[in-house]
Scaffold this motif. Structure first.
Motif, short mmCIF file in Angstrom:
data_model
loop_
_atom_site.label_atom_id
_atom_site.label_comp_id
_atom_site.label_asym_id
_atom_site.label_seq_id
_atom_site.Cartn_x
_atom_site.Cartn_y
_atom_site.Cartn_z
N GLY A 12 0.80 -1.23 0.00
CA GLY A 12 0.00 0.00 0.00
C GLY A 12 0.83 1.27 0.00
N THR A 13 2.15 1.15 -0.17
CA THR A 13 2.99 2.35 -0.27
C THR A 13 3.52 2.45 -1.69
N ALA A 14 3.03 3.42 -2.45
CA ALA A 14 3.48 3.55 -3.84
C ALA A 14 4.82 4.28 -3.88
N VAL A 15 5.71 3.80 -4.76
CA VAL A 15 6.98 4.49 -4.98
C VAL A 15 6.75 5.58 -6.02
N GLU A 16 7.15 6.80 -5.65
CA GLU A 16 6.92 7.93 -6.56
C GLU A 16 8.07 8.09 -7.56
N LEU A 44 7.21 -4.30 -10.94
CA LEU A 44 5.91 -3.63 -11.10
C LEU A 44 5.20 -4.14 -12.34
N ASP A 45 3.92 -3.86 -12.41
CA ASP A 45 3.18 -4.19 -13.64
C ASP A 45 3.57 -3.18 -14.72
N ALA A 46 3.11 -3.43 -15.97
CA ALA A 46 3.60 -2.63 -17.12
C ALA A 46 3.35 -1.14 -16.95
N SER A 47 2.14 -0.74 -16.58
CA SER A 47 1.91 0.71 -16.51
C SER A 47 2.58 1.31 -15.30
N GLY A 48 2.68 0.53 -14.19
CA GLY A 48 3.40 1.01 -13.01
C GLY A 48 4.87 1.26 -13.33
N LEU A 49 5.49 0.33 -14.05
CA LEU A 49 6.91 0.46 -14.39
C LEU A 49 7.13 1.63 -15.35
N PRO A 76 -8.73 -5.19 -20.92
CA PRO A 76 -9.25 -5.49 -19.57
C PRO A 76 -9.66 -6.94 -19.43
N PHE A 77 -9.57 -7.46 -18.20
CA PHE A 77 -10.08 -8.82 -17.95
C PHE A 77 -11.17 -8.76 -16.90
N LEU A 78 -12.03 -9.78 -16.95
CA LEU A 78 -13.16 -9.89 -16.01
C LEU A 78 -13.08 -11.22 -15.29
N VAL A 79 -13.19 -11.16 -13.97
CA VAL A 79 -13.31 -12.38 -13.15
C VAL A 79 -14.66 -12.32 -12.46
N SER A 80 -15.53 -13.29 -12.75
CA SER A 80 -16.86 -13.33 -12.13
C SER A 80 -16.95 -14.52 -11.20
N ALA A 200 12.14 -7.34 -12.32
CA ALA A 200 11.56 -8.69 -12.20
C ALA A 200 10.08 -8.60 -12.50
N GLY A 201 9.48 -9.75 -12.82
CA GLY A 201 8.03 -9.79 -13.05
C GLY A 201 7.70 -10.55 -14.32
N ASP A 202 6.41 -10.76 -14.52
CA ASP A 202 5.96 -11.52 -15.69
C ASP A 202 6.31 -10.82 -17.00
N ALA A 211 6.35 -18.74 -17.67
CA ALA A 211 5.43 -17.63 -17.94
C ALA A 211 4.61 -17.35 -16.70
N LEU A 212 3.89 -16.24 -16.71
CA LEU A 212 2.96 -15.86 -15.66
C LEU A 212 3.63 -15.85 -14.28
N MET A 213 2.99 -16.46 -13.27
CA MET A 213 3.55 -16.37 -11.91
C MET A 213 4.93 -17.00 -11.85
N GLU A 214 5.13 -18.06 -12.65
CA GLU A 214 6.43 -18.74 -12.62
C GLU A 214 7.52 -17.82 -13.17
N ARG A 215 7.17 -17.02 -14.18
CA ARG A 215 8.16 -16.08 -14.71
C ARG A 215 8.41 -14.95 -13.70
N ALA A 216 7.33 -14.52 -13.02
CA ALA A 216 7.50 -13.46 -12.01
C ALA A 216 8.46 -13.96 -10.91
N ALA A 217 8.24 -15.20 -10.45
CA ALA A 217 9.08 -15.72 -9.37
C ALA A 217 10.51 -16.00 -9.87
C1 LIG Z 1 -7.64 -13.51 -13.67
C2 LIG Z 1 -6.21 -13.96 -13.66
C3 LIG Z 1 -5.89 -15.28 -13.42
C4 LIG Z 1 -4.58 -15.71 -13.40
N1 LIG Z 1 -4.30 -17.02 -13.16
C5 LIG Z 1 -3.03 -17.44 -13.13
C6 LIG Z 1 -2.70 -18.80 -12.88
O1 LIG Z 1 -3.59 -19.65 -12.68
N2 LIG Z 1 -1.39 -19.17 -12.87
C7 LIG Z 1 -0.38 -18.25 -13.08
O2 LIG Z 1 0.80 -18.62 -13.03
N3 LIG Z 1 -0.66 -16.97 -13.33
C8 LIG Z 1 -1.94 -16.53 -13.37
N4 LIG Z 1 -2.22 -15.23 -13.65
C9 LIG Z 1 -1.11 -14.32 -13.96
C10 LIG Z 1 -0.44 -13.83 -12.70
O3 LIG Z 1 -1.38 -13.20 -11.86
C11 LIG Z 1 0.65 -12.83 -13.10
O4 LIG Z 1 1.54 -13.42 -14.03
C12 LIG Z 1 1.47 -12.37 -11.91
O5 LIG Z 1 0.64 -11.74 -10.95
C13 LIG Z 1 2.55 -11.40 -12.37
O6 LIG Z 1 3.27 -10.98 -11.23
P1 LIG Z 1 4.11 -9.65 -11.27
O7 LIG Z 1 4.80 -9.58 -9.94
O8 LIG Z 1 4.90 -9.58 -12.52
O9 LIG Z 1 3.05 -8.44 -11.40
P2 LIG Z 1 1.82 -8.03 -10.49
O10 LIG Z 1 1.23 -9.21 -9.78
O11 LIG Z 1 0.95 -7.22 -11.39
O12 LIG Z 1 2.48 -7.12 -9.36
C14 LIG Z 1 2.97 -5.82 -9.63
C15 LIG Z 1 2.71 -4.98 -8.39
O13 LIG Z 1 3.37 -3.71 -8.54
C16 LIG Z 1 2.58 -2.76 -7.85
N5 LIG Z 1 2.94 -1.40 -8.26
C17 LIG Z 1 2.76 -0.78 -9.44
N6 LIG Z 1 3.28 0.47 -9.42
C18 LIG Z 1 3.83 0.64 -8.19
C19 LIG Z 1 4.52 1.71 -7.55
N7 LIG Z 1 4.78 2.87 -8.18
N8 LIG Z 1 4.94 1.53 -6.26
C20 LIG Z 1 4.72 0.37 -5.61
N9 LIG Z 1 4.07 -0.69 -6.17
C21 LIG Z 1 3.62 -0.55 -7.43
C22 LIG Z 1 1.15 -3.14 -8.26
O14 LIG Z 1 0.22 -2.58 -7.35
C23 LIG Z 1 1.22 -4.66 -8.16
O15 LIG Z 1 0.87 -5.11 -6.87
C24 LIG Z 1 -3.54 -14.78 -13.67
C25 LIG Z 1 -3.84 -13.44 -13.91
C26 LIG Z 1 -5.16 -13.03 -13.92
C27 LIG Z 1 -5.47 -11.59 -14.19
#
Ligand SMILES: Cc1cc2nc3c(=O)[nH]c(=O)nc-3n(C[C@H](O)[C@H](O)[C@H](O)COP(=O)(O)OP(=O)(O)OC[C@H]3O[C@@H](n4cnc5c(N)ncnc54)[C@H](O)[C@@H]3O)c2cc1C
Length: 259
Positions: A12-16, A44-49, A76-80, A200-202, A211-217
């Protein structure tokens, strides 16, 4: 685990802004304070970075900054998540990937694998179902898309047509990285022109088949290892499936066949 090692986690602390200091290290500015750190991992995610780098004018070099500036976010994605008053058929799997059902990409039956949902289903006799649509047309009417997704559930699992929806949560976000065809080489890598700054990140490019979480880790480990090198500390061994065929002869034949 991090706390035991003296780390302070501030969700919950954003880096400026991140500013390299003339004496080495970085000044990290948040909305509350500025602090010096030896090294930085940008995860960070793409727009954050993109926006952080744009605000941090002295970070990296020109080509690196341009590459970060080219990062795009997927539609955009939708999770229901739906709480139904009756169960889905007993043979429905915990997770089903779908194709050809409009925007619907998968259906999860949560009580098959999530404790809270399992307790709710056992108590009420209902089902907790989650529907994912990973790329909805930007600008589409949200309430219409939410209804269309439920219509697709009725087609895939017809027994849900008779079910009443006890409660529903629809979550919309647009923070997934976009990977355009042919865009692999333009993605940022873990290492940057500055040895104290890693990414680091996806969204990060790595040659490992992840890919995805595994690439992030995985890129998180690679980023930590790149920084530890500077202090002569050995990082972690990363295990992966082989990224090329094991037999030289077969590799050569496959290479010819692929020409
Ligand atoms: C609906 C859905 C289902 C998914 N299911 C799977 C699955 O089953 N298996 C799987 O492997 N992957 C899954 N994924 C993908 C997975 O969630 C992502 O690949 C993963 O979260 C990427 O991690 P990340 O750390 O790169 O980015 P993120 O999780 O996006 O984390 C980036 C963080 O940076 C923070 N941030 C941005 N700007 C700033 C700033 N200025 N200061 C501080 N913090 C900031 C953001 O708030 C965010 O918390 C799914 C994704 C979605 C949307």
């Amino acid at each position: 685990y991090l706390g035991r090692h003296g780390a302070e986690v501030r969700t919950g602390t954003a880096v400026e802004r991140v500013t390299p200091r003339p004496d080495g290290g970085y000044e990290i500015a948040t909305d509350r304070e500025e602090r010096r750190h030896d090294t930085v991992v940008l995860a960070l995610d793409a727009s954050g970075l993109r926006s952080l780098v744009a605000r941090s004018e002295r970070l990296g070099d020109g080509p690196w900054r341009e590459r970060i500036g080219r990062l795009r976010t997927a539609p955009p994605f939708l999770v229901s998540r739906l709480w139904l008053d009756r169960p889905v058929a007993p043979d429905r799997p915990g997770f089903l990937g779908t194709s050809g059902f409009g925007t619907l990409d998968n259906i999860s039956v949560l009580e098959r694998w999530e404790d809270e949902a399992a307790r709710w289903a056992a108590r009420t006799g209902g089902s907790v179902v989650e529907l994912h649509a990973y790329a909805v047309r930007p600008g589409a009417a949200r309430d219409v898309e939410e209804e269309l997704l439920v219509d697709q559930l009725h087609r895939v699992y017809p027994e849900t047509r008779a079910a009443s929806v006890v409660d529903a949560r629809h979550v919309w976000h647009d923070d997934c990285p976009l990977f355009p065809v042919g865009g692999f080489t333009d993605r940022p890598t873990v290492r940057t022109p500055d040895p104290g700054l890693v990414v680091a990140g996806d969204l990060v490019r790595t040659d490992l088949p992840v890919a995805l979480m595994e690439r992030a880790a995985t890129t998180g480990f690679l980023a930590a290892d790149a920084l530890l090198e500077r202090w002569g500390v050995r990082g972690r061994t990363l295990w992966t499936v082989p990224d090329r065929g094991r037999a030289t002869v077969l590799r050569t034949l496959a290479g010819w066949a692929g020409r």
